[in-house]
Structure formats: structure tokens, C-alpha cells
Scaffold this motif. Structure first.
Motif, PDB file in Angstrom:
ATOM      1  N   PRO A   1       0.818  -1.215   0.000  1.00  0.00           N
ATOM      2  CA  PRO A   1       0.000   0.000   0.000  1.00  0.00           C
ATOM      3  C   PRO A   1       0.852   1.264   0.000  1.00  0.00           C
ATOM      4  O   PRO A   1       2.044   1.240   0.326  1.00  0.00           O
ATOM      5  N   ASN A   2       0.214   2.378  -0.324  1.00  0.00           N
ATOM      6  CA  ASN A   2       0.875   3.675  -0.246  1.00  0.00           C
ATOM      7  C   ASN A   2       1.436   3.908   1.155  1.00  0.00           C
ATOM      8  O   ASN A   2       0.823   3.539   2.164  1.00  0.00           O
ATOM      9  N   ASP A   3       2.608   4.537   1.192  1.00  0.00           N
ATOM     10  CA  ASP A   3       3.253   4.964   2.435  1.00  0.00           C
ATOM     11  C   ASP A   3       3.578   3.804   3.371  1.00  0.00           C
ATOM     12  O   ASP A   3       3.649   3.977   4.583  1.00  0.00           O
ATOM     13  N   LYS A   4       3.773   2.603   2.803  1.00  0.00           N
ATOM     14  CA  LYS A   4       4.102   1.435   3.609  1.00  0.00           C
ATOM     15  C   LYS A   4       5.397   0.778   3.122  1.00  0.00           C
ATOM     16  O   LYS A   4       5.585  -0.421   3.284  1.00  0.00           O
ATOM     17  N   PHE A   5       6.282   1.571   2.544  1.00  0.00           N
ATOM     18  CA  PHE A   5       7.494   0.990   1.990  1.00  0.00           C
ATOM     19  C   PHE A   5       8.334   0.326   3.076  1.00  0.00           C
ATOM     20  O   PHE A   5       8.896  -0.753   2.868  1.00  0.00           O
ATOM     21  N   ALA A   6       8.434   0.953   4.241  1.00  0.00           N
ATOM     22  CA  ALA A   6       9.287   0.413   5.303  1.00  0.00           C
ATOM     23  C   ALA A   6       8.745  -0.921   5.796  1.00  0.00           C
ATOM     24  O   ALA A   6       9.496  -1.888   5.986  1.00  0.00           O
ATOM     25  N   GLU A   7       7.436  -0.980   6.001  1.00  0.00           N
ATOM     26  CA  GLU A   7       6.810  -2.222   6.461  1.00  0.00           C
ATOM     27  C   GLU A   7       6.949  -3.326   5.420  1.00  0.00           C
ATOM     28  O   GLU A   7       7.166  -4.499   5.766  1.00  0.00           O
ATOM     29  N   ALA A   8       6.827  -2.978   4.134  1.00  0.00           N
ATOM     30  CA  ALA A   8       6.952  -3.975   3.066  1.00  0.00           C
ATOM     31  C   ALA A   8       8.365  -4.529   3.001  1.00  0.00           C
ATOM     32  O   ALA A   8       8.575  -5.746   2.883  1.00  0.00           O
ATOM     33  N   ILE A   9       9.353  -3.649   3.071  1.00  0.00           N
ATOM     34  CA  ILE A   9      10.747  -4.102   3.071  1.00  0.00           C
ATOM     35  C   ILE A   9      10.994  -5.000   4.281  1.00  0.00           C
ATOM     36  O   ILE A   9      11.606  -6.073   4.175  1.00  0.00           O
ATOM     37  N   GLU A  10      10.494  -4.579   5.416  1.00  0.00           N
ATOM     38  CA  GLU A  10      10.726  -5.331   6.655  1.00  0.00           C
ATOM     39  C   GLU A  10      10.154  -6.743   6.551  1.00  0.00           C
ATOM     40  O   GLU A  10      10.821  -7.712   6.943  1.00  0.00           O
ATOM     41  N   VAL A  11       8.939  -6.881   6.012  1.00  0.00           N
ATOM     42  CA  VAL A  11       8.328  -8.212   5.994  1.00  0.00           C
ATOM     43  C   VAL A  11       9.056  -9.133   5.013  1.00  0.00           C
ATOM     44  O   VAL A  11       9.242 -10.323   5.288  1.00  0.00           O
ATOM     45  N   VAL A  12       9.504  -8.599   3.866  1.00  0.00           N
ATOM     46  CA  VAL A  12      10.220  -9.433   2.896  1.00  0.00           C
ATOM     47  C   VAL A  12      11.582  -9.839   3.433  1.00  0.00           C
ATOM     48  O   VAL A  12      11.982 -11.014   3.349  1.00  0.00           O
ATOM     49  N   VAL A  13      12.299  -8.892   4.001  1.00  0.00           N
ATOM     50  CA  VAL A  13      13.620  -9.203   4.569  1.00  0.00           C
ATOM     51  C   VAL A  13      13.476 -10.173   5.742  1.00  0.00           C
ATOM     52  O   VAL A  13      14.269 -11.113   5.896  1.00  0.00           O
ATOM     53  N   THR A  14      12.460  -9.952   6.559  1.00  0.00           N
ATOM     54  CA  THR A  14      12.242 -10.822   7.715  1.00  0.00           C
ATOM     55  C   THR A  14      12.000 -12.265   7.302  1.00  0.00           C
ATOM     56  O   THR A  14      12.533 -13.200   7.935  1.00  0.00           O
ATOM     57  N   GLU A  15      11.211 -12.478   6.248  1.00  0.00           N
ATOM     58  CA  GLU A  15      10.958 -13.851   5.812  1.00  0.00           C
ATOM     59  C   GLU A  15      12.225 -14.528   5.309  1.00  0.00           C
ATOM     60  O   GLU A  15      12.441 -15.720   5.522  1.00  0.00           O
ATOM     61  N   ASN A  16      13.086 -13.769   4.643  1.00  0.00           N
ATOM     62  CA  ASN A  16      14.374 -14.329   4.227  1.00  0.00           C
ATOM     63  C   ASN A  16      15.245 -14.648   5.440  1.00  0.00           C
ATOM     64  O   ASN A  16      15.907 -15.699   5.488  1.00  0.00           O
ATOM     65  N   GLU A  17      15.257 -13.743   6.405  1.00  0.00           N
ATOM     66  CA  GLU A  17      16.051 -13.982   7.610  1.00  0.00           C
ATOM     67  C   GLU A  17      15.493 -15.155   8.410  1.00  0.00           C
ATOM     68  O   GLU A  17      16.246 -15.940   8.982  1.00  0.00           O
ATOM     69  N   ARG A  18      14.176 -15.282   8.450  1.00  0.00           N
ATOM     70  CA  ARG A  18      13.566 -16.408   9.157  1.00  0.00           C
ATOM     71  C   ARG A  18      14.047 -17.727   8.555  1.00  0.00           C
ATOM     72  O   ARG A  18      14.329 -18.693   9.261  1.00  0.00           O
ATOM     73  N   LEU A  19      14.149 -17.748   7.225  1.00  0.00           N
ATOM     74  CA  LEU A  19      14.648 -18.943   6.543  1.00  0.00           C
ATOM     75  C   LEU A  19      16.108 -19.216   6.911  1.00  0.00           C
ATOM     76  O   LEU A  19      16.500 -20.360   7.184  1.00  0.00           O
ATOM     77  N   LYS A  20      16.921 -18.179   6.872  1.00  0.00           N
ATOM     78  CA  LYS A  20      18.337 -18.369   7.173  1.00  0.00           C
ATOM     79  C   LYS A  20      18.545 -18.909   8.596  1.00  0.00           C
ATOM     80  O   LYS A  20      19.425 -19.730   8.850  1.00  0.00           O
ATOM     81  N   ARG A  21      17.710 -18.431   9.525  1.00  0.00           N
ATOM     82  CA  ARG A  21      17.918 -18.799  10.932  1.00  0.00           C
ATOM     83  C   ARG A  21      17.247 -20.119  11.321  1.00  0.00           C
ATOM     84  O   ARG A  21      17.775 -20.869  12.143  1.00  0.00           O
ATOM     85  N   PHE A  22      16.069 -20.370  10.753  1.00  0.00           N
ATOM     86  CA  PHE A  22      15.298 -21.528  11.219  1.00  0.00           C
ATOM     87  C   PHE A  22      14.985 -22.537  10.119  1.00  0.00           C
ATOM     88  O   PHE A  22      14.615 -23.674  10.421  1.00  0.00           O
ATOM     89  N   GLY A  23      15.121 -22.136   8.874  1.00  0.00           N
ATOM     90  CA  GLY A  23      14.824 -23.038   7.772  1.00  0.00           C
ATOM     91  C   GLY A  23      13.335 -23.310   7.605  1.00  0.00           C
ATOM     92  O   GLY A  23      12.475 -22.666   8.218  1.00  0.00           O
ATOM     93  N   PHE A  24      13.036 -24.261   6.749  1.00  0.00           N
ATOM     94  CA  PHE A  24      11.661 -24.690   6.517  1.00  0.00           C
ATOM     95  C   PHE A  24      11.286 -25.761   7.549  1.00  0.00           C
ATOM     96  O   PHE A  24      12.145 -26.295   8.258  1.00  0.00           O
TER      97      PHE A  24
END
Length: 934
Positions: free
Chosen positions: A353-376
Motif C-alpha cells: 500500500p501507499n506509504d508502507k514501503f518500510a513495512e513492506a521491506i521489513e516483511v520481505v527481509v524478515t521472511e528471508n532472515e527467518r529462513l536463514k535462521r530456522f529453515g523450513f
């Protein structure tokens, strides 16, 4: 095969399991044993495969291993321009004779005759009949001419120059302007950054005949070419033909070496923030660059499967987030794919959504980090393994019924990149051997290999809508958000929530077939004891495909204007809320290892279901159908998510010229009916959870108000008990309905509307003629024949002669309710300065048909195309499903099928004159134009 699009991999693999010794990891994968291959003395390679579907057809390809990266600075666009000239005159087909000849044998320009130019290759595509030896041989003459006999007639160059420039013009807009900004950073220090295949307009406008000839001579040479043939052919005869036709092409001397253009790895984390005032969406792309991984050995194949598993699981996780209420992203996905020949990427994308760039970046990066730390999780992996196995098994079972068009690209890729094509007989064997052995730890390791710390050799692209409500961050802002999210220590392990109960917990009480009627054409009609009517046609067109639909009149027309928005959204909301104990996410997980799906639809005049399954999953198909009639659930969070997604997708729509144009057109053509008013926050606010759910239940209440049609690889005895249980077992009050006439009509008389929006020098044009006509199969056939003629003559005039458009077509729209009506629609885009001239040319072509009918040449083209299409349709499940269902819905006759060939063969020039004078009334002409604001 390419790892970029997993679904295409699954659908394109075809052939059989062969006994072989187990492969070692370092062993190279064999080429599909059914392929005949060789290299001619001049360097041309060929690949020939016999494939029976469609019958009496072959897919031919000329592959040139050179594209826009071979262009010099002053040649940008010449590779693409040369490709266009292949259709404008060769040694054996002067000027437009090539297209005229191919259309005369039923080959359609576009679907069957086409070409493309990319960074690294140029590929020519031709479908040709194989049941006529002379025609078949002539197809190879066409390929030979493309390979070394283009004419480059100076007059034809000038005509085609306009066409190429119009194709360039079509690509302009917000997306292109933003790409132009981030492309140099995406391909930093690489030739790919400055060699877009479309080229530079100044080069296209000014290049001389000699420049095109020189590029053609330099790069269209035998050592850079391949011939690929897949179809219903004789292998020996075709190989002989290839050798005879192409061995005579002379070898080039003193040729430039073919270069590879690397995309260098970068140590830093790159950020590009781009915005445009006409961009309607906010999109994040997070990319991690990888060295190219080619599929050549058995070890590569294992890695390839691991990537497929990873792609599916991470995309499912991101998709699950989008289903949450108030999620910072509304659409998302991820995969490992090839970027260009020598560079791969692991990438995630998301719309936010508009004006949600920070939240969008955070959720995408977080999911990648979640994978790196805990895997599937183990359950995620097990489901994904089942899905992949199921997809390969489906491809294997359909090995003898796969279309040549879906196979031929594999051999094109094999020639260009060396990507292995072992055939489905081997691939299914590999899957059965390798898939069970791949561990969770192996797949988890990929995230650590691909997702680098501190974004090293990565890039984040933000494509933003530019308006007052949307803050555009700086690159530093983006980096700050990214690094903060990457270093977040509060990321928890993913919890894989699944529903373990059966889809149908308590089996219904079956109702028997009470009446059987043989309808002819292999169609049987059953009536069940609860009044449900079922039409069934078993076929052998596919070995493992069952299609179905169910149709009922009614739709949103039965509801007041006040409730219209809830009615219109009822289907979409219910898909999010789910059925029984399954919401959208849990239902996706449940179906992951099955080949079965059902979609519902609620339109203005009707409601319907449509679906597909394999033979073994047909019970799941019927269970889904049963659940949709009997067990729709409510879920406030799913409803909230749906409303949010809807708001996000329209929040910047007013900035998009095309959206404004088509919304305006629709509103005007409805005489400003309130239901055709463009969506806005206020119209979305009219949607309520209770009303939309109640309406869905009403639309899918009484199964006897529907007619169910099944077509495909089943037999009546085996499917009958399932239909009796899951369709016969639906208990509901009888509620038969008809659609309601809302009184919405197209405005009478002529109309000219110009929408001024956008900055690109391009006009989008829709010309429309409307009136009343009896809605029958014959009128639908005749309107199609007429528009086929006009699509040919308009292309010849506006594109080939005037060079004023890239594409133009005429399309019929016939409707049955409340009374028979039609719209004839002509659509094209052009330079605003040429608008009046081209509209006049359209009217001239229509007048020519009104006065003169159809030439013998074009009459033959139309007949051949229609007959060829019908020949292929009669062997397709989709055609029969539509034909049977429509016959019942519109109270038509199945026997109309037998009239089609006679209708085609009896077409005369006078028929087109009569039809043109009927359909194109000068006093019912509407012109809609989208033109730039300045």
C-alpha cells in the motif's frame, strides 16, 4: 527447461520411463532418446522429434544464437528490425507473399507465425500442416529463406520502420520510464544495461538498408543457427528434408566471434528507488545475484529439484502473509531463476500500500532472515515434495497427449544454453530416485548460500506511485530499513498450521440417477433424484484430464443497486474465507499434493463453477464442489484482508492513463449506470461481510438450478457413484431463477469521446459499432468470419502499407440477454499525429467490404483458418466442455456441430458484403481515444 517458471517446467516435460543404469552425480544427462539430432557440414544443428499432438501439424523453429547484445553502439535496435524484415520479403516470397501464403493454408499470423528478439537470441516460429507433402516442404523453404535469403527491399524497409517504431511506442509508459532508471544499476558494468532489444528510436528512424543487410550478413550464419522440428512427422523423411534444404547454405568466412557478456558480481548492496506519476502500484523487488547454474549433470538435476522445492515453499509463505488482515503486502512471491544467460537471481517481489514501503521491506527481509535462521519445516517440505511428484507424474501420464508447442521450446533452449532435455521418461525416473532423498538440511542450506549478509551482491528496487499520499524514500532510507530488518533479533520460527480433518467430514446420503438420456456425440445426460442435471462426455484426448463446469442463470442482476457491490464481491470474498474448516491458506495446503481445483464465479447474469482434476483426484474435485454448495464459512479476518487488497489495487488507479480510459469507456457505454461506476473507497465501503456471504449462499444453494458438465478421461461407471454422492447428496430447497433485465443499454447514436491523460506520445483507440442481432450459433459464426476478414485487411492497410500501427484487430461481442445484441470493436494504438488518418483507413476498409465483399484470396484464407481451427478443437476437452455447456445454457442444438463445415465452405463474397452492411451502421458508431495531455 528453465528454473524461472516452475509451472512451465511441470507442464512442458513429456515422454516415457526407460530402463537404465543408475546415474552418478558427475554423469551428464542424456538427450531425450526420441530426438533425432545432428550437425550439417556448414555448422547448422538440427533437432527433430516425432510428437502426435496435434495431429497433422508440426512446430518449426529457426533459432539464431545472436540478439541485441551483438549490436554496436550505432546498431541498437537492428537485431529486432531484421527480425521484422523476415516477414516482408525473401528470395522465394516477395514482399507480403510469405504471410499471404501461410494464411492461405490456415496458418494464423500471431498464434502460428511469429518471432521474437531477445538479448542473446532471435527465434522464428512457424506451425505447418504435415498431411500435405508440398505444403510441409514449403515450410522448410520459409525457414531457409529466413536463415539467409531476406530481401531488404527499400520500400518494405520504410513501411516496416513505422511498425517497429510503433512497437517501441507501445512499450513506453510509467513502467518503461522506471526500468530505464534502475536498469543500469541492475546490470552494472554489463552490456545488458545498454542493449535493450527494442532499440533506440533514433537508430530505428535513421538506419539505412545497408546497415540492416550488414547486421543480417554478420550474425545470421550457419554456425549460429539451429533448426528444431517437433510434430506429427516422419523422422527419416524430415531429417532428409532438413539436410537437403539447409546444407546448401554457404559457410561464412572471416566471421566475428560470438561474445558472451558477463554481469559482474558487486560487493556492495545496491538500492534503486524509482517513481512515476502514472505508476498505479508500489512494488518491491529484492534480488540476490548468483552465478549461472546450468542443468547438465545428474548432480545439477538434484540441485534443480532443491531449487524447485525452495521456490514453492518460500512463495507459499509470502502468499500466506498477504492473507492476513492489514498485512503490509497484498501480493507476493519468490523464486530462483535465470536473469540472463550467464547470471541467475534469487528474488522476492511484493505489492504494498501507499506509504508502507518500510513495512513492506521489513516483511520481505524478515521472511528471508527467518529462513536463514530456522529453515523450513518438515511438513512444508513433505507437502512440496508431494506436489512436485504429482506434477511430474501428471506430465508422465500425459506423455503421449502433450502438444508439440509446449515441447519445442525445450530443444530451442538446449541448443542456445545447453540446458539438458532428458525427456520425461528419464526425468520421472530421476524424480522418483532423488526427491525422497533430499533432506530438509540440504534445502535450508540454499537460503544461506543465496541470501548474503549485509546485502552483498544484492539489490533492492522500489517502484513507487508518485503522489501526495505516498512518501518516496531516499536510497539511504531504504538501506536503513533493510539493515535494521536484517539485524532484527526478535524473529521467531515459522509455525506451519494445517487442518488435518477431511474436506468432507461426514459423507452425504447419495441420490441415484433417476433418468438417462443419450444425447448423441458421445454425450450422456443424467438426472439425479434431487433434480440435478449432469451432462457427461468421456474422451481420450488426454490420458489424465477431467474438466467440469456448472452453470446457472441469475447472478448479481437479482440484487438491488444497494446490494450490488456485496453481490459483485461475494465470490472473491468467499474464496478468501474458504469452506468448512479450511480457509484459503489451509485449503491450498490441503490440495498441494493433488491435481484438483474448483473456482466459483458470480457475474452479472449468472453464477458458475469450473474445475479440473486428474483421474485419481476426481473425488476431491467433487468434494470441493459439494463443500461450496453446503459449507461456506465466514471469516472476518479473511474479509478484512480481501477489502484491503481491493483498496490497494485501486488506490492509485486514477494516475494510470489506461485504467482511467477503460473505466471511462465502460461507464459511458452503460449510459452511466451506477453499477458501472469505477471502483473507489466509497463503493468498496458498500461491501459488507454478512450480505456478501448471504448472497454467495443464495447463488450456490440449489444444485438443480445448475447444469453440470463433465468432459475427459473418465468412464461413466466409475464416476457415477461419486456424482450420486457429492452432487446427489446436496439437499436444498428448489429455487430456480432467471436473470433480471436491469435496463442498461448502450447510448443510441454516434459518439466521440477523447480522454486526455498521460504524457507519452501515444493514442489508444477503440472504435465500436453496436446494434441488435439474433443470438444464434450461425450469427456468432458469421460475425467471427466477418471480423477475421477485417483483421486481415486492417493489418495489411494500417500496419503493412501505412506502417502506422504495431497491431490492429476487429473483434465481435454478441450477447443474448435481454435480447440479442452485438458490438464490433476495432482496437489499436498509434502516434497521435496519425490518428485521423488511421481511423479513416479503418472506415475505408469497412466500406470496401460493404461495397465489394471479400476477395477470393482472403475468402480462401478465412475458410482454411476456420476449418483448421475446428479440426483441432474437435480433439480438445476444453472445446467440448464449452460446446456442451453453451448448448444447454442457450437452448441450442448439438446438431449445429454438423453444420459448421458447411457454413464455412458455403461462405461467399456476397455474404461478407451483406454482413458488413448489417453490422457496421454509420449511425451507431462510437469512437474512444486516449491521448496525451499535451
Amino acid at each position: 527447461m528453465k528454473t524461472s517458471k516452475l509451472i512451465f517446467l511441470f507442464l512442458s516435460l513429456t515422454t516415457i520411463i526407460s530402463a537404465q543404469e543408475p546415474l552418478n552425480p558427475s554423469d551428464f544427462l542424456p538427450l531425450d532418446a526420441s530426438v533425432r539430432t545432428g550437425t550439417l557440414t556448414n555448422g547448422i544443428k538440427y533437432f527433430i522429434k516425432k510428437n502426435a499432438k496435434p495431429e497433422n501439424r508440426a512446430e518449426l523453429r529457426l533459432v539464431v544464437n545472436a540478439g541485441s547484445t551483438m549490436e554496436n553502439e550505432d546498431q541498437q535496435g537492428l537485431a529486432h528490425f531484421v527480425e521484422h524484415m523476415a516477414f516482408n520479403g525473401t528470395k522465394n516470397f516477395q514482399k507480403n507473399d510469405l504471410v499471404n501464403y501461410l494464411e492461405s493454408i490456415g496458418t494464423e499470423f500471431g498464434p502460428d507465425l511469429n518471432a521474437y528478439t531477445s538479448f542473446d537470441e532471435t527465434v522464428y516460429m512457424l506451425q505447418i500442416p504435415t498431411d500435405n507433402e508440398e505444403i510441409y516442404k514449403k515450410g522448410f523453404l520459409v525457414l531457409e529463406d529466413w536463415a539467409h535469403n531476406l530481401s531488404f527491399d527499400s520500400l518494405e524497409i520504410e513501411k516496416e520502420r513505422g511498425v517497429v517504431l510503433e512497437e517501441w511506442r507501445l512499450g513506453q509508459g510509467a513502467n518503461e520510464r522506471m526500468e530505464r532508471k534502475y536498469w543500469p544499476l541492475l546490470f552494472k558494468d554489463s552490456r545488458y544495461a545498454v542493449r535493450l532489444p527494442i532499440g533506440q528510436p533514433e537508430v530505428l528512424k535513421g538506419c539505412k538498408q545497408s546497415a540492416l543487410r550488414d547486421f543480417y550478413k554478420e550474425w545470421y550464419r550457419p554456425d549460429l543457427q539451429s533448426i528444431v522440428v517437433v510434430g506429427d512427422i516422419d523422422l527419416d523423411a524430415t531429417e532428409k528434408l532438413v539436410k537437403e534444404q539447409f546444407s546448401k547454405i554457404p559457410v561464412h568466412s572471416n566471421s566475428k566471434p560470438l561474445q558472451s557478456w558477463p554481469v559482474p558480481s558487486q560487493k556492495d548492496f545496491r538500492v534503486s528507488v524509482v517513481s512515476d506519476k502514472e505508476n498505479p502500484y508500489n512494488v518491491i523487488q529484492l534480488l540476490y545475484f548468483q552465478d549461472s547454474k546450468k542443468l547438465k549433470t545428474y548432480a545439477d538435476y538434484r540441485e534443480y529439484i532443491k531449487r524447485a522445492l525452495f521456490n514453492g515453499m518460500i512463495s507459499a509463505r509470502l502468499n500466506e502473509i498477504t492473507k492476513q488482515p492489514n498485512a503490509p503486502i497484498v501480493y507476493a512471491g519468490a523464486n530462483y531463476s535465470d536473469l540472463v544467460r550467464n547470471k541467475d537471481i534469487y528474488g522476492c517481489f511484493a505489492v504494498f500500500p501507499n506509504d508502507k514501503f518500510a513495512e513492506a521491506i521489513e516483511v520481505v527481509v524478515t521472511e528471508n532472515e527467518r529462513l536463514k535462521r530456522f529453515g523450513f519445516t518438515a511438513t512444508e517440505l513433505e507437502r512440496m515434495k508431494k506436489q512436485i511428484f504429482n506434477q511430474f507424474e501428471q506430465a508422465y501420464l500425459e506423455k503421449d497427449k502433450t502438444e508439440s508447442k509446449s515441447i519445442v521450446s525445450e530443444y530451442v533452449s538446449y541448443y542456445l544454453t545447453g540446458t539438458a532435455v532428458p525427456g520425461i521418461e528419464n526425468e520421472f525416473s530421476y524424480i522418483k530416485d532423488l526427491l525422497p532423498k533430499i533432506t530438509l538440511e540440504e534445502v535450508d542450506l540454499l537460503s544461506k548460500q543465496w541470501i548474503t549478509s549485509k546485502g552483498e551482491n544484492g539489490m533492492l528496487i522500489l517502484m513507487m506511485a508518485e503522489n501526495a499520499e505516498n512518501k518516496i524514500p531516499s536510497e539511504k532510507d531504504v538501506q536503513t530499513v533493510f539493515f535494521k530488518a536484517e539485524q532484527n533479533n526478535n524473529i521467531s520460527k515459522y509455525e506451519d498450521k494445517v487442518v488435518t480433518t477431511p474436506l468432507v467430514e461426514q459423507l452425504p446420503t447419495p441420490k441415484k440417477v433417476s433418468k438417462v438420456v443419450e444425447k448423441g456425440y458421445g454425450i450422456t445426460q443424467w438426472t439425479l433424484e434431487n433434480g440435478v442435471k449432469v451432462l457427461l462426455k468421456p474422451t481420450n484426448f488426454k490420458d489424465n484430464e477431467i474438466l467440469f463446469n456448472a452453470f446457472s442463470w441469475g447472478g448479481t442482476s437479482l440484487y438491488s443497486d444497494k446490494d450490488f457491490r456485496s453481490a459483485d464481491a461475494s465470490n472473491g470474498i468467499q474464496e478468501e474465507m474458504g469452506f468448512g474448516k479450511f480457509d484459503a491458506v489451509s485449503l491450498e495446503k490441503y490440495l498441494q499434493d493433488k491435481t484438483a481445483y474448483v473456482y466459483t464465479s458470480v457475474s452479472e447474469l449468472s453464477e458458475s463453477l469450473s474445475g479440473k482434476s486428474s483421474k485419481k483426484d476426481v473425488e476431491t474435485l467433487l468434494q470441493l464442489t459439494y463443500s461450496m454448495f453446503t459449507n461456506s464459512r465466514t471469516d472476518k479476518e479473511a474479509y478484512t484482508s480481501y477489502i484491503q487488497q481491493k483498496k490497494v489495487m485501486i488506490q492509485n488507479a486514477s494516475s494510470d492513463p489506461e485504467s482511467v480510459f477503460y473505466d471511462t469507456l465502460q461507464y459511458i457505454l452503460s449510459s452511466y449506470d451506477v453499477r458501472s461506476k469505477p471502483e473507489s473507497d466509497s463503493t468498496i465501503a458498500e461491501i459488507t461481510l454478512k450480505k456478501s456471504h448471504d448472497i454467495f449462499k443464495e447463488r450456490f444453494l440449489d444444485p438443480s438450478d445448475f447444469v453440470f458438465t463433465f468432459v475427459g478421461s473418465f468412464n461413466l461407471d466409475s464416476i457415477q457413484p461419486l456424482i450420486e454422492m457429492y452432487l446427489g447428496g446436496i439437499v436444498a430447497p428448489i429455487k430456480h431463477e432467471v436473470s433480471k433485465d436491469l435496463g442498461v443499454k448502450i447510448p443510441k447514436g454516434n459518439l466521440v469521446v477523447t480522454v486526455k491523460k498521460g504524457e507519452e506520445p501515444r493514442s489508444s483507440v477503440i472504435l465500436l459499432w453496436n446494434g441488435e442481432v439474433e443470438y444464434t450459433r450461425k450469427t456468432r459464426f458469421e460475425s467471427r468470419a466477418l471480423t477475421n476478414l477485417l483483421s486481415i485487411t486492417l493489418r495489411e492497410n494500417l500496419r503493412e502499407d501505412k506502417g502506422g500501427v504495431y497491431g490492429v484487430g476487429m473483434y465481435p461481442q454478441l450477447n443474448s440477454f435481454p435480447k440479442g445484441s452485438y458490438k464490433m470493436i476495432c482496437q489499436f494504438a498509434c502516434d497521435p499525429e496519425n490518428l485521423e488518418k488511421l481511423v479513416a483507413a479503418v472506415k475505408e476498409e469497412i466500406s470496401a467490404v460493404k461495397n465489394n465483399g471479400c476477395s477470393e484470396v482472403n475468402l480462401n484464407k478465412i475458410k482454411e483458418t476456420l476449418l483448421k481451427e475446428r479440426e483441432e478443437e474437435l480433439k480438445q476437452n476444453n472445446f467440448w466442455l464449452s460446446f456442451i455447456s453453451n448448448t444447454d445454457a442457450y437452448k441450442e442444438q448439438l446438431a449445429d456441430l454438423d453444420l459448421f463445415e458447411n457454413w464455412v465452405k458455403s461462405l461467399k463474397s456476397e455474404d461478407f458484403k451483406r454482413l458488413a452492411n448489417f453490422y457496421f451502421q454509420d449511425n451507431e458508431f462510437k469512437q474512444f481515444v486516449l491521448s496525451p495531455e499535451k
